[in-house]
Structures are given as structure tokens and as C-alpha cells.
Motif scaffolding. Structure first.
Motif, PDB file in Angstrom:
ATOM      1  N   PHE A 192       0.816  -1.215   0.000  1.00 14.56           N
ATOM      2  CA  PHE A 192       0.000   0.000   0.000  1.00 14.56           C
ATOM      3  C   PHE A 192       0.853   1.270   0.000  1.00 14.56           C
ATOM      4  N   LYS A 193       2.161   1.102   0.261  1.00 14.32           N
ATOM      5  CA  LYS A 193       2.993   2.296   0.466  1.00 14.32           C
ATOM      6  C   LYS A 193       3.143   3.196  -0.775  1.00 14.32           C
ATOM      7  N   PRO A 194       3.340   2.620  -1.978  1.00 15.13           N
ATOM      8  CA  PRO A 194       3.540   3.511  -3.136  1.00 15.13           C
ATOM      9  C   PRO A 194       2.374   4.471  -3.372  1.00 15.13           C
ATOM     10  N   LYS A 195       1.154   3.992  -3.120  1.00 14.80           N
ATOM     11  CA  LYS A 195      -0.027   4.849  -3.295  1.00 14.80           C
ATOM     12  C   LYS A 195       0.002   6.032  -2.328  1.00 14.80           C
ATOM     13  N   ILE A 196       0.412   5.749  -1.094  1.00 16.80           N
ATOM     14  CA  ILE A 196       0.465   6.809  -0.071  1.00 16.80           C
ATOM     15  C   ILE A 196       1.610   7.776  -0.397  1.00 16.80           C
ATOM     16  N   GLN A 197       2.738   7.194  -0.830  1.00 18.55           N
ATOM     17  CA  GLN A 197       3.889   8.013  -1.218  1.00 18.55           C
ATOM     18  C   GLN A 197       3.469   9.009  -2.317  1.00 18.55           C
ATOM     19  N   LYS A 198       2.759   8.508  -3.315  1.00 17.76           N
ATOM     20  CA  LYS A 198       2.316   9.336  -4.431  1.00 17.76           C
ATOM     21  C   LYS A 198       1.349  10.423  -3.946  1.00 17.76           C
ATOM     22  N   PHE A 199       0.476  10.021  -3.028  1.00 18.64           N
ATOM     23  CA  PHE A 199      -0.478  10.976  -2.457  1.00 18.64           C
ATOM     24  C   PHE A 199       0.266  12.092  -1.720  1.00 18.64           C
TER      25      PHE A 199
END
Ligand code: DP6
Length: 370
Positions: free
Chosen positions: A93-100
Motif C-alpha cells: 500500500f505504500k507507493p499509493k500513499i507516497q504518491k499521495f
């Protein structure tokens, strides 16, 4: 009218650590958002019912690890966070949060000063085919705004919710409709006061009592992973042969639905809502590449609903999102016969007989504040 630059924070207070927890609901669009421009600007306005039971609950714990005012090397390094799903680390789930975080960095410059622990869970089964991006991005945005409010104690409630929706939109477009209110409009619309492409607003008119506690029973037809991500789907509206007409139609449907929500005309409500669902899927079927997200059981269910409606005159209709699941929508006063119909005739078309009973809700809720 607020513009993007009004959402750039300039903190006045300072805070070392703390934690917040918010829940944010999923929502189901009545007029669909399908197609967007740069920076998460929708190609047309959309409107949704906020749900009550399907939600994401997210806890945000934060500790200050350096001062952003010093041009420290760390400041340039980026964001520091760990991500837990149901209490356990979830790297996927981390890449999505990073992008956000990257997308909202300019509006929330204080983020880099903290290390965050984000612990999130959904009330609906994981892989139910119910998108968690709307509720997930909304819940995280609410927590970030709680931190920003601690840094900006004079912030008004109106600004708090507007910016939460603004941030949620940058995470996932439909998430901006999961912040506040039972019926939410996102996107400029000539007839909806204060509507904006930048954030969702509560439907401003008085809503007819026919829509009080409106029911949504979600039939889980196919719980598999999405075949097409919504980002790819939205992209296919660029150069789509019917795009311009579709965007104009959505605008007209929202005008018509506005009147329906005020007058309580359920026959018109059902026409608009079902036509929107089928048009969404028609757009997918006529893009290049084309795809079909309905399953045979989706069609069986639609036909059964139509037959039941003709025979009983009970005002029950369906809508779809970008998948095979069917949302069955109906007023509260016909709940018993509709639930009986669902059990007798529709459950057999659901994967493992699964369905979720939901209804119109109110929006995000603060659970922990310290
Ligand atoms: C079919 O909000 O998931 O559910 O902005 O790319 O994250 P992104 O898309 P997303 O799209 C939702 C599309 C829809 C219709 C709707 O909810 O209006």
C-alpha cells in the motif's frame, strides 16, 4: 471562490507528536465521474450518496523528527511513514500513499517534519470488489487536516472540510465526495451554488423526504481484482469518440437529478440513475481498448430487478460502479419486500451468496483526537 493557492498551509503553531483517528465512508455515484484532466480535475460534475456502513477507519500517529525551517538534508529526502493494514505492515500500500504525499506536499509543507504511522482498516471485506480508494483517501485526508488544524488553531470548520475534500481529491477523485454530507456534488455545475472542480460540496437544496435513509444493498457479484484501474479507465476518455457528448449529458443529468432530489420524483430518479450506470459501462465498451466489466450475473440481476419492478410497482433500481457488483437502491419504506426479493431471487447470483446492507450516511467522523 477558493482557488488552489488558498489551500497552501503556512503553519503558525508547532506540535511535537500526537495521534488522530477518523472514519470515512465509501460513496456511490448517481451521476458518474468518468474522465478527468490534469491534476485530478473532473471532465464533468458528479453527485453521490454517501454510505453509512462501508467505511475505512484510519489512525495517524505522528512524531516530529526535525524542523522544516532548517534546510536540513533530511528535508529534501522526502516523507517518512510506516503503513499498517489491520495492525500489520503492508508494503504494497505504500507507493499509493507516497504518491499521495507527493501530490499534496505543496499544500501541506509541514508533512516532511514528521514521521507518521498510518494504521488503516475497512469495515467491508477486503477484495469484496468495493473500492476502498475513496474511503481510504478521505480517511487519511481527515487525519492530515486534524494535524493541520493543530498547527493552525484558528482554522474554521468550513475551511477544514473544504481542504480535507481538496486533499482527498488529489488522492482519488471520488474520495472528495466522502468527506462531509449525505449527498455530495463534485465539479462545477451552473445550477449548484458553490460547486467546484477542486472539492466536493454538500448538495445545497432541501432534500425530499423520499430520500431519507435511502437504502443501498450491494450485491457482490465478482470479488476479483479490478481488470482495469480507474486511472486507466479515466484516461480512455481522452480521444473517446463520445466523450464530449457524454460530459454534456452528465451536466444535464445532474440538472434533472437536482429537481428530482427536491421534488421526490422516484420514477425520474430511477431513470436517471440506471441510465448513468449503463452509460458508464457503455463508455468502457466503446473506448479503445474496450472492455466489459459486467458479468453474466450482473445482467441477470438487472433483468430480475426490472421484472420485479414491473410486477410490483415497487420503486427499486440499480446502479453500478466500475465493476460487476450491483448496488440496489430503494426507499426505506419498501425495505422489507425488497430484502425478501433480494434473498429469494438475487442472492443466488452473488459470489458465495454475499451482499452488504447499507444506506445513506453522513460523512467522516472523528474517533480519536489527541
Ligand atoms: C466509476 O475516483 O476511483 O466510481 O480519480 O483515478 O482515483 P481516480 O478515480 P476514481 O473513479 C471513480 C469512478 C467511478 C464513478 C464515480 O465514483 O463517480
Amino acid at each position: 471562490m477558493l482557488s488552489e493557492k488558498d489551500f497552501i498551509a503556512n503553519p503558525t503553531a508547532s506540535i511535537e507528536n500526537g495521534n488522530f483517528q477518523w472514519s470515512a465512508p465509501s460513496n456511490i455515484a448517481l451521476v458518474k465521474y468518468w474522465g478527468k484532466k490534469e491534476n485530478q480535475i473532473p471532465a464533468n460534475s458528479s453527485i453521490s450518496f454517501t454510505l453509512n456502513n462501508c467505511k475505512t477507519i484510519t489512525k495517524l500517529a505522528f512524531v516530529k523528527h526535525f524542523d522544516t525551517s532548517t534546510s536540513s538534508v533530511q528535508a529534501k529526502k522526502g516523507f517518512s511513514f510506516s503503513l499498517l493494514f489491520e495492525g500489520k505492515p503492508k508494503e504494497e500500500f505504500k507507493p499509493k500513499i507516497q504518491k499521495f504525499f507527493e501530490r499534496i506536499a505543496i499544500y501541506c509543507p509541514y508533512l516532511k517534519a514528521y514521521h507518521f504511522t498510518i494504521d488503516t482498516e475497512n469495515t467491508f471485506p477486503h477484495s469484496s470488489g468495493i473500492a476502498s480508494s475513496a474511503s481510504g483517501m478521505a480517511a487519511l485526508s481527515m487525519n492530515i487536516m486534524s494535524l493541520e488544524k493543530a498547527l493552525h488553531p484558528e482554522m474554521t470548520d468550513a475551511y477544514f472540510y473544504q481542504k480535507a475534500s481538496f486533499l482527498a481529491r488529489l488522492g482519488s477523485g471520488s474520495a472528495c465526495r466522502s468527506v462531509k454530507g449525505s449527498i455530495v456534488v463534485w465539479g462545477n455545475h451552473t445550477e449548484i451554488d458553490d460547486s467546484s472542480d477542486l472539492f466536493g460540496v454538500e448538495f445545497p437544496s432541501k432534500i425530499h423526504k423520499n430520500f431519507n435513509n435511502y437504502q443501498d444493498t450491494i450485491l457482490l457479484v465478482d470479488k476479483g481484482e479490478k481488470q482495469v484501474s480507474s486511472t486507466v479507465g479515466h484516461d480512455l476518455m481522452h480521444n473517446h469518440p463520445f466523450a464530449e457528448q457524454r460530459f454534456a449529458q452528465a451536466h444535464e443529468n445532474l440538472s434533472a437529478l437536482k429537481t428530482v432530489l427536491e421534488t421526490g420524483n422516484l420514477q425520474e430518479f430511477m431513470k436517471i440513475v440506471e441510465s448513468e450506470a449503463l452509460t458508464l459501462h457503455a463508455m468502457m465498451m466503446t473506448s479503445m481498448p474496450y472492455f466489459i466489466l459486467m458479468k453474466p450475473n450482473t445482467l441477470e440481476i438487472i433483468n430480475r430487478i426490472w421484472k420485479f419492478r414491473t410486477e410490483t410497482k415497487i420503486p427499486v433500481c440499480f446502479t453500478l460502479d466500475a465493476g460487476a457488483n450491483v448496488h440496489v437502491l430503494y426507499p426505506e419504506n419498501v425495505r422489507d419486500p425488497v430484502l425478501q426479493f433480494i434473498k429469494d431471487e438475487l442472492v443466488g447470483y452473488c459470489q458465495n451468496g454475499q451482499y452488504i446492507c447499507d444506506a445513506i450516511g453522513k460523512g467522516s467522523q472523528l474517533i480519536i483526537d489527541n
